[in-house]
Design a protein around this motif. Structure first.
Motif, PDB file in Angstrom:
ATOM      1  N   PHE A   1       0.845  -1.196   0.000  1.00 20.48           N
ATOM      2  CA  PHE A   1       0.000   0.000   0.000  1.00 20.48           C
ATOM      3  C   PHE A   1       0.881   1.247   0.000  1.00 20.48           C
ATOM      4  N   SER A   2       0.450   2.243  -0.710  1.00 18.06           N
ATOM      5  CA  SER A   2       1.092   3.550  -0.677  1.00 18.06           C
ATOM      6  C   SER A   2       0.024   4.564  -0.286  1.00 18.06           C
ATOM      7  N   ALA A   3       0.173   5.159   0.890  1.00 18.87           N
ATOM      8  CA  ALA A   3      -0.828   6.103   1.401  1.00 18.87           C
ATOM      9  C   ALA A   3      -0.159   7.434   1.686  1.00 18.87           C
ATOM     10  N   SER A   4      -0.738   8.521   1.208  1.00 18.76           N
ATOM     11  CA  SER A   4      -0.148   9.844   1.426  1.00 18.76           C
ATOM     12  C   SER A   4      -1.232  10.905   1.325  1.00 18.76           C
ATOM     13  N   GLY A   5      -0.924  12.048   1.910  1.00  9.31           N
ATOM     14  CA  GLY A   5      -1.854  13.172   1.870  1.00  9.31           C
ATOM     15  C   GLY A   5      -1.546  14.161   2.970  1.00  9.31           C
ATOM     16  N   PRO A   6      -2.132  15.347   2.924  1.00 10.80           N
ATOM     17  CA  PRO A   6      -1.881  16.372   3.935  1.00 10.80           C
ATOM     18  C   PRO A   6      -2.563  16.047   5.260  1.00 10.80           C
ATOM     19  N   ASP A   7      -2.164  16.754   6.285  1.00 10.50           N
ATOM     20  CA  ASP A   7      -2.809  16.588   7.594  1.00 10.50           C
ATOM     21  C   ASP A   7      -4.270  17.018   7.493  1.00 10.50           C
ATOM     22  N   ALA A   8      -5.129  16.181   7.990  1.00 13.41           N
ATOM     23  CA  ALA A   8      -6.561  16.490   8.021  1.00 13.41           C
ATOM     24  C   ALA A   8      -7.178  15.727   9.178  1.00 13.41           C
ATOM     25  N   VAL A   9      -8.183  16.310   9.782  1.00 14.48           N
ATOM     26  CA  VAL A   9      -8.836  15.714  10.946  1.00 14.48           C
ATOM     27  C   VAL A   9     -10.285  15.407  10.593  1.00 14.48           C
TER      28      VAL A   9
ATOM     29  N   GLN B   1       2.314  -9.157  -7.470  1.00 12.63           N
ATOM     30  CA  GLN B   1       2.879  -7.892  -7.917  1.00 12.63           C
ATOM     31  C   GLN B   1       1.900  -6.718  -7.814  1.00 12.63           C
ATOM     32  N   GLY B   2       0.707  -6.981  -7.367  1.00 13.92           N
ATOM     33  CA  GLY B   2      -0.305  -5.920  -7.288  1.00 13.92           C
ATOM     34  C   GLY B   2       0.000  -4.893  -6.217  1.00 13.92           C
ATOM     35  N   ARG B   3      -0.414  -3.650  -6.488  1.00 18.14           N
ATOM     36  CA  ARG B   3      -0.196  -2.545  -5.552  1.00 18.14           C
ATOM     37  C   ARG B   3      -1.465  -1.682  -5.492  1.00 18.14           C
ATOM     38  N   VAL B   4      -1.592  -0.961  -4.367  1.00 21.91           N
ATOM     39  CA  VAL B   4      -2.718  -0.034  -4.195  1.00 21.91           C
ATOM     40  C   VAL B   4      -2.161   1.314  -3.735  1.00 21.91           C
TER      41      VAL B   4
ATOM     42  N   ALA C   1      -3.246  -1.203  -9.204  1.00 16.10           N
ATOM     43  CA  ALA C   1      -2.401  -1.482 -10.372  1.00 16.10           C
ATOM     44  C   ALA C   1      -1.695  -2.815 -10.170  1.00 16.10           C
ATOM     45  N   GLY C   2      -1.382  -3.502 -11.263  1.00 16.89           N
ATOM     46  CA  GLY C   2      -0.630  -4.758 -11.198  1.00 16.89           C
ATOM     47  C   GLY C   2      -1.462  -5.991 -10.989  1.00 16.89           C
ATOM     48  N   GLY C   3      -2.759  -5.862 -10.974  1.00 19.08           N
ATOM     49  CA  GLY C   3      -3.627  -7.017 -10.776  1.00 19.08           C
ATOM     50  C   GLY C   3      -4.310  -7.414 -12.065  1.00 19.08           C
TER      51      GLY C   3
END
Length: 405
Positions: A294-302, A332-335, A356-358
């Motif tokens: 998993f690749s998770a990213s983003g700005p601070d949010a509450v 090889q799949g990724r999210v 991707a990759g699935g």
């Protein structure tokens, strides 16, 4: 305008109010003017006075008139204004001393180096100090311990640079009792704009801190009970559904319970008021295998409680489907999960899920409860799901206002 061109008065000195002075009228005409005025009982007007003047000014062109444009007789009685209470500040020294004595805040004046120069009488009382002279000249940050000492030193440094600041910390009273204080530190400038002294005002917030601690303990106890309740529900479901042949439904139910439990835990850490989005995403994805996929990213949010629970269930459903049919069903799949606050609309929160990759994505032929959860999205706003060959793509939008609920 009544009174224009009257001799003997400048524009500034001309009375703005008033009554016709019959003592300055032509001989024998004073009573006539007074009667003319009294015959006009008009509230807030002086028509009678004006009429009398117009009739009489031709009789004495070189005589001066003195009058105020105010009715001498009105239909309603004038109300006498109530006297306003006034503060006697004739002796400011006594007044300031009384204020410092009455205040329950600890008011101190420090030297530029942070040494104690003065402590108010009320401050000595709340600090339980019997002999303040023993502390005069001592470094004020030394009243504090551990993190409080570092915060006090930093506060003095900022004040030396001319910057007001504040902090909270624990310090002992003169009798050795621990108390919590909310402290405001402000520079005092001289006539040349240089920092001459430092003002420190401390307020005892021990009762507030103790209430917060009691609240924290209650929330922890509530968290334990919720976890126990969810565990009991899971056990009951397992026993009730043990003969069900379609085990995937049972497993899906267990996974949803676990997602709810993790979201509850995060909310309870914040007194059930809110939770940061990143830990919610991380906790939901931990339940679904290798986090490296998993690749998770983003700005601070509450997020508020409702949106946080919706997000936990949503991510659990997406990850479950990805493990069965999508990217996570192959090695090889990724999210990729990405959330952002839109630059064009700072109130808009968007969360994207991209696989991707699935195997090639395909829309499910039958839509069950999981599909309905995905369609609900973040509880408010919109949910757009597409199935390109390279992998499922979903976008969920809501407002920051709605997400805070």
């Amino acid at each position: 305008m009544l009174g224009e061109g009257v001799q003997g008065f400048s524009e500034r000195a001309r009375p703005p109010h008033p009554v016709l002075r019959t003592d300055l009228s032509p001989p024998g005409r004073g009573e006539e003017l007074r009667q003319a005025q009294m015959r006009q009982p008009l509230l807030g007007r002086a028509a009678g006075t004006a009429a009398a003047i117009r009739r009489t000014t031709s009789d004495f062109p070189r005589r001066r008139l003195a009058f105020r444009n105010e009715p001498a007789h009105t239909a309603l009685p004038r109300q006498r204004a109530k006297p306003r209470p006034m503060l006697d500040v004739s002796d400011r020294r006594d007044l300031i001393a009384d204020i410092l004595r009455a205040s329950s805040d600890c008011i101190k004046v420090l030297g530029v180096d942070g040494s104690l120069l003065f402590m108010s009488e009320g401050g000595q009382r709340v600090m339980e100090i019997d002999d303040v002279d023993r502390f005069i000249g001592c470094p004020w940050p030394d009243f504090w311990e551990d993190a409080g000492n570092a915060a006090a030193r930093r506060a003095v440094e900022l004040a030396q640079a001319g910057r007001p600041n504040s902090f909270q910390g624990m310090a002992k009273t003169g009798k050795g009792r621990d108390r919590w204080w909310d402290v405001a530190v402000t520079p005092i400038f001289d006539e040349d704009g240089r920092v001459a002294q430092i003002l420190s005002i401390s307020r005892d917030i021990t009762d507030l801190k103790e209430a917060e601690e009691r609240q924290r303990l209650l929330m922890e106890e509530l968290g334990h009970r919720i976890k126990n309740t969810l565990t009991v529900i899971k056990a009951l479901a397992s026993q009730t559904l043990r003969d069900v042949t379609e085990r995937s439904a049972v497993e899906a139910f267990d996974a949803r319970l676990m997602a709810l439990a993790s979201a509850h835990d995060l909310l309870l850490r914040q007194d059930w008021t809110s939770a940061p989005i990143a830990p919610i995403v991380g906790a939901a994805l931990e339940l679904h295998g290798d986090p490296e996929r998993f690749s998770a990213s983003g700005p601070d949010a509450v997020l508020g409680p409702k949106t946080a629970l919706s997000l936990a269930l949503l991510l659990n459903e997406l990850a479950t489907n990805a493990a069965k049919y999508g990217a996570l069903s192959t090695p090889q799949g990724r999210v990729e999960i990405r959330w952002e606050i839109e630059a064009a609309d700072p109130d808009a929160l968007t969360l994207d899920w991209r696989e991707a990759g699935g195997p090639p994505a395909a829309e499910p032929a039958r839509k069950g409860f999981g599909s309905r959860l995905i369609a609900i999205g973040l509880g408010t706003g919109s949910a757009d799901v597409s199935y390109p060959p390279e992998g499922l793509v979903a976008r969920f939008r809501t407002t920051m206002d709605a997400a805070g609920r």
